[in-house]
Design an enzyme around this catalytic site. Structure first.
Site, PDB file in Angstrom:
ATOM      1  N   ASP A   1       3.990   3.378  -3.356  1.00  0.00           N
ATOM      2  CA  ASP A   1       4.219   2.126  -3.224  1.00  0.00           C
ATOM      3  C   ASP A   1       4.718   2.006  -1.559  1.00  0.00           C
ATOM      4  OD1 ASP A   1       4.463   1.052  -5.409  1.00  0.00           O
ATOM      5  OD2 ASP A   1       6.445   1.702  -5.967  1.00  0.00           O
ATOM      6  N   CYS A   2       4.787   3.315  -1.020  1.00  0.00           N
ATOM      7  CA  CYS A   2       5.057   3.216   0.649  1.00  0.00           C
ATOM      8  C   CYS A   2       3.998   3.665   1.326  1.00  0.00           C
ATOM      9  CB  CYS A   2       6.422   4.412   0.775  1.00  0.00           C
ATOM     10  SG  CYS A   2       6.579   5.801  -0.062  1.00  0.00           S
ATOM     11  N   TYR A   3       3.003   4.340   0.523  1.00  0.00           N
ATOM     12  CA  TYR A   3       1.719   4.725   1.283  1.00  0.00           C
ATOM     13  C   TYR A   3       0.605   4.245   0.456  1.00  0.00           C
ATOM     14  CZ  TYR A   3       4.515   8.017   4.016  1.00  0.00           C
ATOM     15  OH  TYR A   3       5.357   8.396   5.009  1.00  0.00           O
TER      16      TYR A   3
END
Lengths: 136, 387
Positions: B130-132
């Site tokens: 989700d963040c990368y």
């Protein structure tokens, strides 16, 4: 009297001619075969040390050239990228001919190409791969 | 008895350009007609150096974040595998790492290419989070585009090293060079009386925090090196007669020079890297003066048969003998060859001396000394299957 090392490359058709015999008899040259690779019908290469009068050696080389033998002074066939050398000494470990030595004062590498016998051990021994020898 | 000098006094002299600095070779020559007490009085700092292959070396790299960002879980630089088990865009490239398909080009070559300002191809893969969210990136990087580029070597500058010979009938290829059969050559690797840890055999001045010359820049000793061993036999001069202490070092690669770092490939062995290290040794007292003055004739090392399993010790020789070009082992005269560069080590010792003379380099008291009485474990096989 001078001493010179040459690399000779013979064309396929020269295999049956006693060329070195003529060097000895006609030009009074002492020859010493240091390395030979002969592939009958294909090609042959020779590292030859010639000892004799300068003009006789010149005439002898001319005689060989006239018989389609490619003759180069040994030093012309040895390529060494000296400017990249780090003087580590690895090549001197394998050079039993004494061509590659360390100067015991400066610890820089010294290369006397005229002592080379084209064993080619320095080529893989150099960790920077700075040597190339064109023999055959 | 000469008085004891402090680090502060020596640094003050260095700053004022009044310190007397000699290389370890120069102080050894001086010691031929000067006593340790006179040397302690006269000389403030002695510079030592080495330039040899040190396989346990590598670089920490931070690539910077791309947009959209990627959590790099598999990383290749010019095809060479790099460590992926750190945060999203941090990596460590080991000098000896390589792609088995291209064994002559390895981590050391990547480090050298970056150091020389060349572009290097980065390829990285991630599973996508989700963040990368990104799963793949392929881009050129160079020394200017990356953030940190830090040389971090877990084991360098061995205190002494064994001589390699080969008693077998076949030629062998090692990190000590090509060893001809039947004891026809011997290779040795340290700079002898110029070698850093040989000049401080008890490690009184070299410890955690020591400022050093590393690859042409200022670096630091940050820990004892791996395989650090202080329990090995010493000779009459108090110097171990085999590979003993080591140091872990760190420094900013962006300040270093390709002149003092060199990637190499050893035939049928693999990739390694020559690392230039120089260490200043403060002559604090008579004891240190005596230690830095020990000549090659009084520094000895062991001759090991690299062709036989267990590398048995065949002899003990001095660096004076090694540097003379021949040693005698089991009655046989053997030609010797160095495999580390004394010419370059001398250049480093000289350059470090100039830095000190210019007041551009401060000597540092170790924050902490290395451990004493250490020895090594062998790797035991607990899961071996009986044939």
């Amino acid at each position: 009297m001078i001493k010179r090392r040459y690399i000779l490359n013979f064309p396929p058709e020269s295999g049956d001619k006693p060329l070195s015999y003529h060097l000895v008899r006609d030009y009074d040259i002492r020859i010493n075969i240091l390395k030979a690779e002969v592939y009958p019908g294909k090609r042959g290469s020779l590292l030859l040390e010639l000892q004799g009068k300068k003009e006789n050696i010149e005439k002898g080389i001319k005689y060989l050239t006239n018989h389609n033998v490619v003759c180069d002074p040994l030093e012309k066939r040895i390529h060494f990228q000296e400017e990249r050398c780090i003087d580590c000494g690895n090549c001197t470990a394998v050079c039993f001919a004494g061509a590659l030595t360390m100067n015991r004062e400066t610890w820089k590498l010294e290369f006397d190409k005229n002592k080379c016998v084209v064993c080619e051990l320095c080529i893989p021994a150099c960790p920077l791969h700075l040597f190339e020898i064109d023999f055959s | 008895m000469a008085k004891i000098k402090t680090y502060e006094e020596i640094n003050k002299k260095l700053k004022q350009g009044e310190a007397v600095i000699l290389t370890a070779e120069e102080v050894t020559r001086l010691a031929q007609h000067a006593s340790p007490s006179e040397i302690a009085e006269k000389v403030d700092v002695v510079t030592t150096a080495t330039f040899g292959a040190m396989c346990s070396s590598g670089a920490i790299i931070n690539f910077g974040h791309a947009s959209p960002p990627i959590r790099m879980e598999k990383i290749r630089l010019n095809g060479v595998p790099c460590y992926e088990g750190l945060a999203a865009v941090d990596s460590y490239i080991g000098a000896t790492a390589c792609d088995p398909e291209n064994p002559t080009y390895g981590g050391a070559h990547v480090i050298q290419d970056l150091l020389e300002g060349k572009d290097v191809l980065l390829e990285a893969w991630g599973k996508g989070t989700d963040c990368y969210p990104r799963k793949y990136i392929r881009t050129k990087i160079n020394i200017k585009t990356i953030n940190e580029f830090t040389l971090f070597n877990p084991r360098n500058a061995y205190q002494n090293y064994d001589v390699a010979v080969n008693t077998t009938k076949r030629m062998i290829h090692t990190y000590m060079g090509t060893l001809l059969p039947n004891l026809r050559n011997a290779t040795y690797s340290t700079s002898g009386e110029l070698s850093p840890l040989i000049n401080d055999p008890e490690l009184r001045t070299i410890g955690i925090g020591t400022r050093i010359f590393l690859g042409g820049a200022q670096g630091f000793v940050i820990w004892n090196g791996t395989q650090f061993n202080t329990s090995l036999p010493k000779n009459e001069s108090g110097i171990p007669v085999t590979s003993a202490a080591t140091i872990a070092v760190i420094g900013n690669l962006k300040e270093m020079s390709p002149e003092y770092l060199q990637a190499v490939y050893y035939e049928k062995y693999g990739v390694s890297m020559f690392i230039g290290i120089g260490i200043p040794i403060p002559v604090l007292d008579e004891d240190m003066a005596q230690r830095v003055s020990i000549a090659n004739s009084r520094i000895e090392t062991s001759v090991l048969d690299y062709g036989t399993e267990g590398t048995p010790v065949l002899a003990q020789v001095s660096y004076e003998q090694l540097q003379s070009g021949f040693i005698k082992v089991q009655g046989t005269k053997i030609r010797t060859a160095p495999v580390s560069s004394l010419a370059k080590a001398r250049k480093i010792a000289q350059e470090l001396k100039e830095w000190l003379q210019k007041g551009a380099f401060e000597i540092s008291r170790p924050v902490q000394l290395f451990p004493k009485n250490t020895s090594l474990n062998d790797l035991k096989e607990t899961e071996a299957v009986d044939d």
